[in-house]
Design an enzyme around this catalytic site. Structure first.
Site, PDB file in Angstrom:
ATOM      1  N   ASN A   1      14.126 104.535  46.613  1.00  0.00           N
ATOM      2  CA  ASN A   1      13.703 104.652  45.461  1.00  0.00           C
ATOM      3  C   ASN A   1      11.874 105.845  45.622  1.00  0.00           C
ATOM      4  O   ASN A   1      11.435 104.556  45.850  1.00  0.00           O
ATOM      5  CB  ASN A   1      13.447 104.153  44.457  1.00  0.00           C
ATOM      6  CG  ASN A   1      12.567 104.538  43.083  1.00  0.00           C
ATOM      7  OD1 ASN A   1      12.418 105.873  42.955  1.00  0.00           O
ATOM      8  ND2 ASN A   1      12.778 103.837  42.110  1.00  0.00           N
TER       9      ASN A   1
ATOM     10  N   LYS B   1       9.771 106.325  44.149  1.00  0.00           N
ATOM     11  CA  LYS B   1       8.991 106.332  42.743  1.00  0.00           C
ATOM     12  C   LYS B   1       7.502 107.941  43.055  1.00  0.00           C
ATOM     13  O   LYS B   1       8.467 109.015  43.780  1.00  0.00           O
ATOM     14  CB  LYS B   1       7.870 105.117  43.022  1.00  0.00           C
ATOM     15  CG  LYS B   1       8.576 104.110  43.218  1.00  0.00           C
ATOM     16  CD  LYS B   1       8.120 102.820  42.847  1.00  0.00           C
ATOM     17  CE  LYS B   1       9.967 101.942  43.327  1.00  0.00           C
ATOM     18  NZ  LYS B   1       8.985 100.419  42.548  1.00  0.00           N
TER      19      LYS B   1
ATOM     20  N   HIS C   1      14.969 102.698  35.585  1.00  0.00           N
ATOM     21  CA  HIS C   1      14.859 101.579  36.092  1.00  0.00           C
ATOM     22  C   HIS C   1      13.359 101.136  35.157  1.00  0.00           C
ATOM     23  O   HIS C   1      12.852 101.233  34.710  1.00  0.00           O
ATOM     24  CB  HIS C   1      13.658 103.000  36.948  1.00  0.00           C
ATOM     25  CG  HIS C   1      12.620 101.670  37.833  1.00  0.00           C
ATOM     26  ND1 HIS C   1      11.764 101.039  38.125  1.00  0.00           N
ATOM     27  CD2 HIS C   1      13.315 101.611  39.659  1.00  0.00           C
ATOM     28  CE1 HIS C   1      11.972 100.605  39.155  1.00  0.00           C
ATOM     29  NE2 HIS C   1      12.739 100.672  40.552  1.00  0.00           N
TER      30      HIS C   1
ATOM     31  N   GLU D   1       9.834 100.283  35.715  1.00  0.00           N
ATOM     32  CA  GLU D   1       9.307 100.903  35.134  1.00  0.00           C
ATOM     33  C   GLU D   1       9.176 101.635  34.459  1.00  0.00           C
ATOM     34  O   GLU D   1       7.949 102.226  33.438  1.00  0.00           O
ATOM     35  CB  GLU D   1       8.889 101.535  36.640  1.00  0.00           C
ATOM     36  CG  GLU D   1       8.411 100.467  38.004  1.00  0.00           C
ATOM     37  CD  GLU D   1       8.368 100.885  38.963  1.00  0.00           C
ATOM     38  OE1 GLU D   1       8.154 102.220  39.214  1.00  0.00           O
ATOM     39  OE2 GLU D   1       8.269  99.912  40.100  1.00  0.00           O
TER      40      GLU D   1
ATOM     41  N   GLU E   1      17.795  94.319  39.886  1.00  0.00           N
ATOM     42  CA  GLU E   1      16.217  94.476  39.760  1.00  0.00           C
ATOM     43  C   GLU E   1      15.694  93.258  39.442  1.00  0.00           C
ATOM     44  O   GLU E   1      14.678  94.181  38.280  1.00  0.00           O
ATOM     45  CB  GLU E   1      15.491  96.087  40.133  1.00  0.00           C
ATOM     46  CG  GLU E   1      16.473  96.962  40.468  1.00  0.00           C
ATOM     47  CD  GLU E   1      15.034  97.865  41.195  1.00  0.00           C
ATOM     48  OE1 GLU E   1      15.287  98.560  42.718  1.00  0.00           O
ATOM     49  OE2 GLU E   1      15.215  98.863  40.842  1.00  0.00           O
TER      50      GLU E   1
ATOM     51  N   GLY F   1       8.039  95.087  43.957  1.00  0.00           N
ATOM     52  CA  GLY F   1       6.582  95.523  44.388  1.00  0.00           C
ATOM     53  C   GLY F   1       6.128  94.802  43.903  1.00  0.00           C
ATOM     54  O   GLY F   1       4.466  94.671  45.003  1.00  0.00           O
TER      55      GLY F   1
ATOM     56  N   SER G   1      11.278  93.590  46.471  1.00  0.00           N
ATOM     57  CA  SER G   1      10.933  93.704  47.657  1.00  0.00           C
ATOM     58  C   SER G   1      11.881  93.778  48.882  1.00  0.00           C
ATOM     59  O   SER G   1      11.910  92.249  49.890  1.00  0.00           O
ATOM     60  CB  SER G   1      10.166  92.509  48.004  1.00  0.00           C
ATOM     61  OG  SER G   1       9.465  92.552  46.850  1.00  0.00           O
TER      62      SER G   1
HETATM   63  P1  PGA Z   1      10.232  97.698  45.458  1.00  0.00           P
HETATM   64  O1  PGA Z   1      11.001  98.752  44.804  1.00  0.00           O
HETATM   65  O2  PGA Z   1      11.490  97.906  46.967  1.00  0.00           O
HETATM   66  O3  PGA Z   1       9.159  98.027  46.380  1.00  0.00           O
HETATM   67  O4  PGA Z   1      10.324  95.791  45.507  1.00  0.00           O
HETATM   68  C1  PGA Z   1      12.465  98.259  43.980  1.00  0.00           C
HETATM   69  C2  PGA Z   1      12.624  99.458  42.916  1.00  0.00           C
HETATM   70  O5  PGA Z   1      11.349  99.659  42.766  1.00  0.00           O
HETATM   71  O6  PGA Z   1      13.501 100.214  42.864  1.00  0.00           O
END
Ligand code: PGA
Length: 256
Positions: free
Chosen positions: A9, A11, A102, A104, A174, A180, A220
């Site tokens: 992803n 982003k 997601h 976010e 997730e 993140g 992560s």
């Molecule tokens: P990350 O994000 O690997 O940077 O923690 C995962 C995601 O949001 O899909």
């Protein structure tokens, strides 16, 4: 037997010039030692460029099998929805997957289970394969309610969706506190949740559908922890954010 699936992803990173160079770099160095399914999810503005590079690269090297996903879409077919992108627009670009719900989007852009449900239905109607994201906050986890919370999200998000439709579905667990942050769930905690999700799918649909469902862990994921996460019986892949926009890291995760 479930084929593991790792998706990147990106982003809101990599403009289309950078994305072209990045996916070329991935293609040059590409090896898929585990023979798994792989997808990258660029931003809307880079989707077409990335698809064209991959078509070109896979014509030269048939081993390069990387699919492309979008990070979001709207559920309506067309109309006065300024700023939105329809499922049909994605499909005609050559997009195969779409991330839906997601955290976010849920936390920053007001996405709710009702709209996630409509988006999933629209994706299935257009033969797009959704990656449905679910995850709890740290507060919910610390209160001991994580499993109940996630299973409730699953029930709301999949409301009135048939077993035939969900054959194209991937679920990504997730935990929001792990995204993140550098903090990942332990493989045991992540597996416990993925197992609970599989159990719920079995109740809602059937044991066979649950057995075939791909459930990813995200939060992560890095080359240093991918192997132990992927070794867990109910974790079938990963949705990777930060580490998916560094070519060597992403390739190391694929070859965990
Ligand atoms: P990350 O994000 O690997 O940077 O923690 C995962 C995601 O949001 O899909």
């Amino acid at each position: 037997m479930r084929t593991p699936f790792i998706a990147g992803n990106w982003k809101m990173n990599l403009n289309h010039n950078v994305a072209i160079k990045f996916i070329e770099d991935i293609s040059y160095k590409f090896e898929n030692k585990n023979n798994i399914k792989i997808a990258v999810c660029p931003s809307f503005t880079s989707l077409r460029s990335v698809i064209l590079v991959l078509e070109d690269e896979s014509a030269k090297n048939a081993n390069i099998k990387i699919k492309v996903g979008a990070q979001n879409m709207y559920f309506e077919e067309s109309g006065a929805y300024t700023g939105e992108v329809s499922p049909e627009m994605l499909k005609t670009l050559g997009v195969e997957y779409v991330i839906i719900g997601h955290s976010e989007r849920r936390e920053l852009f007001g996405e709710i289970d009702e709209s996630v449900n409509k988006k999933l239905k629209a994706a299935f109607n257009h033969d797009l394969k959704p990656i449905l994201c679910v995850g709890e906050t740290l507060k919910v986890r610390e209160e001991g309610n994580a499993i109940d919370y996630i299973l409730m999200q699953i029930r709301k998000d999949l409301k009135d969706i048939s077993g035939i439709e969900i054959s194209g579905l991937t679920i990504a667990y997730e935990p929001i506190w792990a995204i993140g942050t550098g903090k990942n769930a332990t493989p045991q905690d992540a597996n416990e949740m993925c197992k609970a999700i599989r159990g719920e799918i079995s109740k809602l649909y059937s044991a066979e559908i649950a057995e075939n469902l791909i459930i990813q862990y995200g939060g992560s994921v890095k080359s240093s922890n991918a192997k132990e996460l992927m070794a867990m019986p109910d974790i079938d892949g990963a949705l990777v954010g930060g580490a998916s926009i560094k070519a060597d890291d992403f390739l190391a995760i694929i070859n965990y």
